[in-house]
Design an enzyme around this catalytic site. Sequence first.
Site, PDB file in Angstrom:
ATOM      1  N   PRO A   1       0.962  -1.282   0.179  1.00  0.00           N
ATOM      2  CA  PRO A   1      -0.419   0.153  -0.133  1.00  0.00           C
ATOM      3  C   PRO A   1       0.570   1.613  -0.086  1.00  0.00           C
ATOM      4  O   PRO A   1       2.199   1.578   0.899  1.00  0.00           O
ATOM      5  CB  PRO A   1      -0.924   0.110   1.340  1.00  0.00           C
ATOM      6  CG  PRO A   1      -0.237  -1.000   1.940  1.00  0.00           C
ATOM      7  CD  PRO A   1       0.579  -2.137   1.335  1.00  0.00           C
ATOM      8  N   ASN A   2       0.451   2.338  -0.728  1.00  0.00           N
ATOM      9  CA  ASN A   2       0.525   3.462  -0.638  1.00  0.00           C
ATOM     10  C   ASN A   2       1.864   3.774  -2.034  1.00  0.00           C
ATOM     11  O   ASN A   2       3.035   5.046  -1.681  1.00  0.00           O
ATOM     12  CB  ASN A   2       1.035   3.872   0.610  1.00  0.00           C
ATOM     13  CG  ASN A   2      -0.265   4.398   1.110  1.00  0.00           C
ATOM     14  OD1 ASN A   2      -1.241   4.931   0.821  1.00  0.00           O
ATOM     15  ND2 ASN A   2      -0.485   3.667   2.653  1.00  0.00           N
TER      16      ASN A   2
ATOM     17  N   ARG B   1       5.156  11.809  -2.251  1.00  0.00           N
ATOM     18  CA  ARG B   1       4.716  10.970  -0.904  1.00  0.00           C
ATOM     19  C   ARG B   1       6.126  10.855  -0.064  1.00  0.00           C
ATOM     20  O   ARG B   1       7.105  10.555  -0.020  1.00  0.00           O
ATOM     21  CB  ARG B   1       4.187   9.281  -0.752  1.00  0.00           C
ATOM     22  CG  ARG B   1       4.193   8.957   0.315  1.00  0.00           C
ATOM     23  CD  ARG B   1       4.058   6.721   0.296  1.00  0.00           C
ATOM     24  NE  ARG B   1       4.018   6.492   1.785  1.00  0.00           N
ATOM     25  CZ  ARG B   1       4.237   5.205   2.265  1.00  0.00           C
ATOM     26  NH1 ARG B   1       4.630   4.967   1.431  1.00  0.00           N
ATOM     27  NH2 ARG B   1       4.031   4.974   2.882  1.00  0.00           N
TER      28      ARG B   1
ATOM     29  N   TYR C   1      11.575   8.174   1.873  1.00  0.00           N
ATOM     30  CA  TYR C   1      11.626   7.879   0.079  1.00  0.00           C
ATOM     31  C   TYR C   1      12.177   8.109  -0.310  1.00  0.00           C
ATOM     32  O   TYR C   1      12.403   7.176  -1.931  1.00  0.00           O
ATOM     33  CB  TYR C   1       9.779   7.649   0.134  1.00  0.00           C
ATOM     34  CG  TYR C   1       9.230   6.708   1.523  1.00  0.00           C
ATOM     35  CD1 TYR C   1       9.510   5.567   2.143  1.00  0.00           C
ATOM     36  CD2 TYR C   1       7.633   7.123   2.310  1.00  0.00           C
ATOM     37  CE1 TYR C   1       8.574   5.025   3.480  1.00  0.00           C
ATOM     38  CE2 TYR C   1       7.304   6.902   3.706  1.00  0.00           C
ATOM     39  CZ  TYR C   1       8.046   6.057   3.770  1.00  0.00           C
ATOM     40  OH  TYR C   1       7.153   5.203   4.902  1.00  0.00           O
TER      41      TYR C   1
ATOM     42  N   ASN D   1       8.215  -5.363  -0.580  1.00  0.00           N
ATOM     43  CA  ASN D   1       7.468  -4.447   0.129  1.00  0.00           C
ATOM     44  C   ASN D   1       6.411  -4.714   0.243  1.00  0.00           C
ATOM     45  O   ASN D   1       5.540  -3.706  -0.289  1.00  0.00           O
ATOM     46  CB  ASN D   1       8.556  -3.448  -0.533  1.00  0.00           C
ATOM     47  CG  ASN D   1       8.300  -1.665   0.255  1.00  0.00           C
ATOM     48  OD1 ASN D   1       7.845  -2.148   1.599  1.00  0.00           O
ATOM     49  ND2 ASN D   1       8.613  -0.459  -0.186  1.00  0.00           N
TER      50      ASN D   1
ATOM     51  N   ALA E   1       2.753  -0.716   5.096  1.00  0.00           N
ATOM     52  CA  ALA E   1       1.995  -1.054   6.290  1.00  0.00           C
ATOM     53  C   ALA E   1       1.954  -1.985   6.668  1.00  0.00           C
ATOM     54  O   ALA E   1       2.040  -2.273   7.925  1.00  0.00           O
ATOM     55  CB  ALA E   1       1.617   0.631   6.607  1.00  0.00           C
TER      56      ALA E   1
ATOM     57  N   GLU F   1      12.922  -9.520   2.116  1.00  0.00           N
ATOM     58  CA  GLU F   1      12.047  -8.293   2.666  1.00  0.00           C
ATOM     59  C   GLU F   1      12.789  -7.234   1.793  1.00  0.00           C
ATOM     60  O   GLU F   1      13.876  -7.019   2.407  1.00  0.00           O
ATOM     61  CB  GLU F   1      11.930  -8.674   4.376  1.00  0.00           C
ATOM     62  CG  GLU F   1      10.359  -7.729   4.385  1.00  0.00           C
ATOM     63  CD  GLU F   1      10.047  -7.607   6.275  1.00  0.00           C
ATOM     64  OE1 GLU F   1      10.644  -8.184   6.643  1.00  0.00           O
ATOM     65  OE2 GLU F   1       9.989  -6.309   6.383  1.00  0.00           O
TER      66      GLU F   1
ATOM     67  N   HIS G   1      12.653  -2.222   2.529  1.00  0.00           N
ATOM     68  CA  HIS G   1      11.846  -1.353   2.487  1.00  0.00           C
ATOM     69  C   HIS G   1      12.748   0.281   2.486  1.00  0.00           C
ATOM     70  O   HIS G   1      14.679  -0.419   1.806  1.00  0.00           O
ATOM     71  CB  HIS G   1      11.735  -0.625   3.874  1.00  0.00           C
ATOM     72  CG  HIS G   1      11.246  -1.842   4.782  1.00  0.00           C
ATOM     73  ND1 HIS G   1       9.480  -2.640   4.903  1.00  0.00           N
ATOM     74  CD2 HIS G   1      11.079  -3.569   5.634  1.00  0.00           C
ATOM     75  CE1 HIS G   1       9.390  -3.808   5.222  1.00  0.00           C
ATOM     76  NE2 HIS G   1       9.969  -3.920   5.735  1.00  0.00           N
TER      77      HIS G   1
ATOM     78  N   ARG H   1      12.454   4.743  12.973  1.00  0.00           N
ATOM     79  CA  ARG H   1      11.663   5.113  12.505  1.00  0.00           C
ATOM     80  C   ARG H   1      11.011   5.145  13.814  1.00  0.00           C
ATOM     81  O   ARG H   1      11.276   4.656  15.008  1.00  0.00           O
ATOM     82  CB  ARG H   1      11.397   4.610  11.511  1.00  0.00           C
ATOM     83  CG  ARG H   1      12.251   5.275  10.300  1.00  0.00           C
ATOM     84  CD  ARG H   1      11.178   5.183   8.631  1.00  0.00           C
ATOM     85  NE  ARG H   1       9.761   6.022   8.584  1.00  0.00           N
ATOM     86  CZ  ARG H   1       9.389   6.056   7.682  1.00  0.00           C
ATOM     87  NH1 ARG H   1       9.078   4.675   7.267  1.00  0.00           N
ATOM     88  NH2 ARG H   1       8.033   6.940   8.080  1.00  0.00           N
TER      89      ARG H   1
HETATM   90  C1  DQA Z   1       7.948   0.703   3.663  1.00  0.00           C
HETATM   91  C2  DQA Z   1       7.937   1.092   5.177  1.00  0.00           C
HETATM   92  C3  DQA Z   1       6.142   1.052   5.480  1.00  0.00           C
HETATM   93  O1  DQA Z   1       6.545   1.623   7.521  1.00  0.00           O
HETATM   94  C4  DQA Z   1       6.061   2.097   5.619  1.00  0.00           C
HETATM   95  O2  DQA Z   1       4.677   1.373   6.537  1.00  0.00           O
HETATM   96  C5  DQA Z   1       5.161   2.163   4.184  1.00  0.00           C
HETATM   97  C6  DQA Z   1       6.798   1.634   3.608  1.00  0.00           C
HETATM   98  C7  DQA Z   1       9.821   1.313   3.548  1.00  0.00           C
HETATM   99  O3  DQA Z   1       9.510   0.856   2.442  1.00  0.00           O
HETATM  100  O4  DQA Z   1      10.406   2.220   3.519  1.00  0.00           O
HETATM  101  O5  DQA Z   1       4.573   1.743   3.790  1.00  0.00           O
HETATM  102  O6  DQA Z   1       7.915   0.006   3.630  1.00  0.00           O
END
Ligand code: DQA
Length: 146
Positions: A10-11, A18, A23, A74, A77, A98, A100, A107
């Site tokens: 998501p997002n 964003r 990011y 990835n 959240a 995994e 990020h 964080r």
């Molecule tokens: C994320 C880190 C997560 O905590 C966050 O909710 C994201 C992006 C990252 O790529 O740094 O959406 O996965």
Amino acid sequence: MLNILVLHGPNLNLLGQREPGVYGSATLNDINKLLEREAQALQVKVSIQQSNHEGVLVDAIHSMLGQHQGLLINAGAYTHTSVAIRDAIAAVNIPAVEVHLSNIYRREAFRHHSFIAAVAIGQISGFGSQSYRLGLQALVSYLMEN
Ligand code: DQA
């Protein structure tokens, strides 16, 4: 040829606009192009999907059976909330890495726990879009050795 599924949660469709301070300025399309280039160099195939919906991500993981040999994920959240995604990875029993963009351990405390980590080979966190490239390299070298 190895076929790797890349899942963006998501997002991540909003990358570039964003929270660029967290990011970076690369868009999801930029990251996907970087992955396609790296896949070519590694001589593997990547299939790439993004979804904002937990169940769609679960379905995509189930669809890997017989199609894909590795998962680069990835989960955004959902990393910190989703037992369902964790269980899907465990259920298909396909090696997963995994990734990020941000270093989740630098964080907020709620980002320090990952439900995915326990079912992944490993995790790469904090290298911006390079996290994906490094993650793909790590996954492919694991698959070549095993
Ligand atoms: C994320 C880190 C997560 O905590 C966050 O909710 C994201 C992006 C990252 O790529 O740094 O959406 O996965």
